[in-house]
Scaffold this active site. Structure first.
Site, PDB file in Angstrom:
ATOM      1  N   SER A 278       0.848  -1.141  -0.064  1.00  0.00           N
ATOM      2  CA  SER A 278      -0.037   0.154   0.062  1.00  0.00           C
ATOM      3  C   SER A 278       1.047   1.206  -0.004  1.00  0.00           C
ATOM      4  O   SER A 278       2.063   1.074   0.091  1.00  0.00           O
ATOM      5  CB  SER A 278      -0.844   0.041   1.415  1.00  0.00           C
ATOM      6  N   ASP A 279       0.453   2.343  -0.226  1.00  0.00           N
ATOM      7  CA  ASP A 279       1.173   3.642  -0.201  1.00  0.00           C
ATOM      8  C   ASP A 279       0.845   3.951   1.508  1.00  0.00           C
ATOM      9  O   ASP A 279       0.151   3.365   2.142  1.00  0.00           O
ATOM     10  CB  ASP A 279       0.699   4.882  -1.015  1.00  0.00           C
ATOM     11  N   TYR A 280       1.803   4.953   1.800  1.00  0.00           N
ATOM     12  CA  TYR A 280       1.940   5.478   3.348  1.00  0.00           C
ATOM     13  C   TYR A 280       0.547   5.553   4.153  1.00  0.00           C
ATOM     14  O   TYR A 280      -0.048   6.568   3.737  1.00  0.00           O
ATOM     15  CB  TYR A 280       2.703   6.507   3.519  1.00  0.00           C
ATOM     16  N   THR A 281       0.254   4.764   4.858  1.00  0.00           N
ATOM     17  CA  THR A 281      -1.245   4.857   5.433  1.00  0.00           C
ATOM     18  C   THR A 281      -2.510   4.677   4.561  1.00  0.00           C
ATOM     19  O   THR A 281      -3.576   5.103   5.144  1.00  0.00           O
ATOM     20  CB  THR A 281      -1.228   5.947   6.582  1.00  0.00           C
ATOM     21  N   SER A 282      -2.162   4.239   3.440  1.00  0.00           N
ATOM     22  CA  SER A 282      -3.437   4.497   2.570  1.00  0.00           C
ATOM     23  C   SER A 282      -4.571   3.444   2.881  1.00  0.00           C
ATOM     24  O   SER A 282      -5.733   3.412   2.398  1.00  0.00           O
ATOM     25  CB  SER A 282      -3.041   4.234   1.137  1.00  0.00           C
TER      26      SER A 282
END
Ligand code: BGC
Length: 736
Positions: A281-285
């Site tokens: 995932s992207d950062y905290t996505s």
């Protein structure tokens, strides 16, 4: 008591068994993964899907050591440095199953030796150079214990307001694919176990670069045809080049956030493209699915992301905290978790981490900033520069010039030799433009430096000093542009003029009527109409990395001849955005005299500088375009030959570009599409024939049913040195 004893014996047996599984080289990777998986508890499996962020210095946080020791930390980002990675790895190897940690980091355009930003690297149109620079970045990164880079960013971007345009290859799918493949090859090589290679990651899947209004993290609404035919093209190329991982995007695509998008992740990536690497995932996505309004809480966010096919959760912790319950309740099947864990373990096996979990702590000392890496960064920077204007051969500057003025805070600001994605590069390793100029001509030429104003240029109180310096100088070099923090992530701008009063500073110097050149240092296209009209010379140098300063001096003083070509259109005004060369035709193409045609009342349709544009200190002439045939079958090939002559008095490199236009198809096709290129170095006065060939199968497109088809019909072809003009001919694809 007896049961506890038996359990102990069983556990010691497992401990004995585990390393032997890792070492059993006769087993296939898949068999090793299966054996390991069979021993993992659900909690341990979820641990492999968790990625956490180190601290600012690159060390892991205390809690991460604890998690590693019990096998609950699959990967990290930002933990780096041979000692720090080894320390955490040691903790992971104390865990029951001894599964090593995967260390990731954003090695975007260099680790310690910083190359130009990706947009600049793309301006070289030189895939071999880009591959080499990624390979250097990989060697440096692996030497500090990293295994995985979150690059290349292959997002097509057609909106220069979007700050992340600097991280990618610009507006074009064909050029973007070439650059994507080059980076995958450079980072990964053919054997990820090598101690100078790292796993690459195609990001951000998908269409993140099309954020509405150029505002970062914003929504994207796009037809499936444009998605497949433009935005997904470099991702597919990266997949075909063997990339090991993909990252999801922050955006929602047509209402469904990319991190929870089964159409992207399951149907296209896994189903159609047969990708067997891992998806992060992207950062905290994952957690952000709540803010997107598709998940009510973290549990639902985890469920949606896991079911959609996001294997690793970066930074947020919804998988770890809810995974057991989700499996118990049947909302996520254990086979979904196993599939995700398999992808993680496969990457670890491919990287050879089970055999060699630690990095040799001496390696980084002998690897970082090697002189040949620095030289490669300098060569790359030279190739990335685009000469936008050079009236009356203002450039290059004669080395015999007696007095030079260098103006602009950006000319000598170490911190701003770095940019938003500077890896672990250190400002003190960099050479500024002023230093580069001093090294080049400082011995014989008097150099006066004046900032004129501070970095943001919000005051003109020191303009006089700069104007005086320019008045007294035989030649003035004005360095202007953007600071490192106004392009990159979360750095969208609604106005893409030169920030602050920089233009006023240039105007004040211009008014003295003495020769000068403007050196631009920026991460995106800028609206520079006044400069284009009035300044004698403009050199676009982007953010050019550790050796940008000497490279600028090489070009300014003629030791190198610029050859870069814009990978992105420069608009005249923000109101023209989106503006890109591969536009669709309109039913009412522009006729200046006819009001009812497609145009603006207050600005031309044309850009300030088109895609593919860039000058040289020499001149080139193309002639004699020949086609191997006027008609090719759908399975055939066509060759284009053209003569190119260096008609000036300096050696130079030109990039010959081939564009096609499919005249009549079942859906409208762009007025031009880049389909081939050839970089050629020619000595002054020399002429050469070059060849570009195309397969008919590459001239297809996605039709109304979103299927890739090659349709028979007529194509115009243009071979030139930018996207606006060139030699023209046509050919047809024949057959049914
Ligand atoms: C960016 C990614 C990057 C990640 C880790 C995110 O904010 O969107 O491109 O890889 O951070 O640093």
């Amino acid at each position: 008591m007896k049961r506890a004893f038996t359990l102990l014996i069983f556990l010691s047996f497992l401990l004995f068994l585990v390393p032997s599984i890792h070492a059993q080289s006769n087993l296939s990777t898949e068999a090793k993964i299966n054996k390991l998986l069979a021993q993992m508890t659900l909690v341990e499996k979820l641990g492999q899907l968790q990625q956490l962020d180190g601290d600012y210095q690159g060390n892991a946080r205390p809690e991460q050591f604890d998690l590693a020791r019990i096998g609950l930390l699959g990967s990290t980002l930002n933990v780096r440095g041979a000692k720090y990675t080894n320390d955490l790895q040691r903790a992971a190897l104390e865990s029951r199953l001894k599964i090593p940690i995967l260390f990731g980091f954003d090695v975007i355009h260099g680790y310690r030796t910083l190359f130009p930003i990706p947009l600049g690297m793309t301006a070289s149109w030189d895939a071999a150079m880009v591959e080499n620079s990624s390979s250097i970045a990989a060697a440096e990164a692996r030497s500090v214990g990293l295994h995985w880079t979150f690059a290349p960013m292959v997002d097509i971007a057609r909106d220069p307001r979007w700050g992340r345009i600097m991280e990618g290859a610009g507006e074009d799918a064909f050029l973007g694919s070439i650059m994507a493949v080059a980076q995958v090859r450079g980072f990964q090589g053919t054997d990820l176990k090598r101690q100078d290679k790292i796993m690459a990651c195609a990001k951000h899947f998908a269409a993140y670069g099309a954020a509405e209004g150029g505002r970062d993290y914003n929504t994207v609404d796009m037809s499936e045809r444009t998605l497949r035919g433009v935005y997904l093209v470099p991702f597919k190329a990266a997949k075909e080049a063997g990339i090991g991982s993909f990252m999801t995007a922050f955006d929602d695509l047509n209402g469904l956030p990319s991190t929870a998008n089964p159409f992207l992740l399951r149907q296209i990536l896994r189903g159609e493209w047969k990708f067997d690497g891992l998806v992060v995932s992207d950062y905290t996505s994952v957690k952000e699915l709540i803010a997107h309004g598709v998940a009510a809480d973290e549990k639902e966010a985890a469920m949606l992301a896991l079911n959609a096919g996001t294997d690793i959760e970066m930074v947020s912790r919804t998988y770890g905290q809810n995974g057991v319950e989700l499996v118990k309740s049947g909302k996520v099947l254990i086979k979904t978790i196993d599939g995700a864990v398999r992808n993680v373990l496969r990457a670890k096996f491919r990287l050879g981490l089970f055999e060699k979990p630690f990095v040799d702590e001496n390696l980084e000392k002998t690897t970082l900033k090697k002189p040949e890496f620095m030289q490669a960064a300098r060569d790359a920077a030279v190739k990335s520069f685009v000469l936008l204007k050079n009236e009356h051969e203002t450039l290059p500057i004669s080395k015999n010039v007696k007095n030079i003025a260098v103006i602009g805070a950006l000319a000598d600001d170490k911190a701003n030799t770095l940019d938003w994605w500077a890896g672990d590069a250190k400002a003190e390793d960099s050479v500024t433009i002023l230093e580069g100029i001093k090294q080049k001509v400082g011995g014989r030429t008097k150099i006066r430096y004046e900032k004129g104003c501070e970095l943001l240029c919000d005051s003109d109180k020191d303009f006089d000093k700069a104007v005086d310096a320019a008045r007294d100088a035989d030649f003035t070099i004005i360095v202007v542009g953007e600071t490192r923090d106004i392009s990159g992530e979360a750095a969208s701008r609604s106005n893409i003029d030169l920030p602050g009063k920089q233009l006023d500073l240039i105007k004040a110097i211009h008014a003295k009527g003495k020769p000068y050149a403007v050196v631009l240092k920026n991460g995106r296209p800028l609206t520079i109409n006044w400069l284009a009209e009035n300044s004698p010379a403009i050199l676009e140098t982007w953010h050019s990395g550790t050796m940008g300063g000497p490279a600028v001096a090489d070009v300014l003083f003629g030791d190198a001849n610029p050859s870069g070509k814009l990978p992105i259109t420069f608009p005249r005004s923000v109101g023209q955005i989106p503006i890109y060369y591969a536009a669709m035709p309109t039913g009412r193409p522009l006729e200046t005299e006819n009001r009812y045609t497609s145009k603006y009342l207050d600005t031309p349709n044309t850009p300030l500088y088109p895609f593919g544009f860039g000058l040289s200190y020499t001149t080139f002439k193309l002639s004699n375009l020949r086609l191997s045939s006027q008609n090719i079958p759908k399975t055939g090939k066509i060759r284009f030959n053209v003569d190119i002559e260096n008609t000036g008095s300096r050696d130079g490199t030109e990039v010959v570009q081939l564009y096609i236009h499919d005249l009549v198809a079942s859906v409208s096709r762009p007025v031009k599409e880049l389909k081939g290129l050839h970089r050629v170095l020619l000595k002054a006065g020399k002429k050469q024939t070059i060849e570009i060939s195309l397969d008919a199968k590459d001239l297809g497109f996605y039709n109304a049913a979103n299927q890739y088809v090659v349709e028979p019909g007529k194509f115009d072809v243009m071979v030139g040195t930018n996207s606006t003009d060139g030699l023209r001919d046509s050919f047809s694809i024949i057959g049914n």
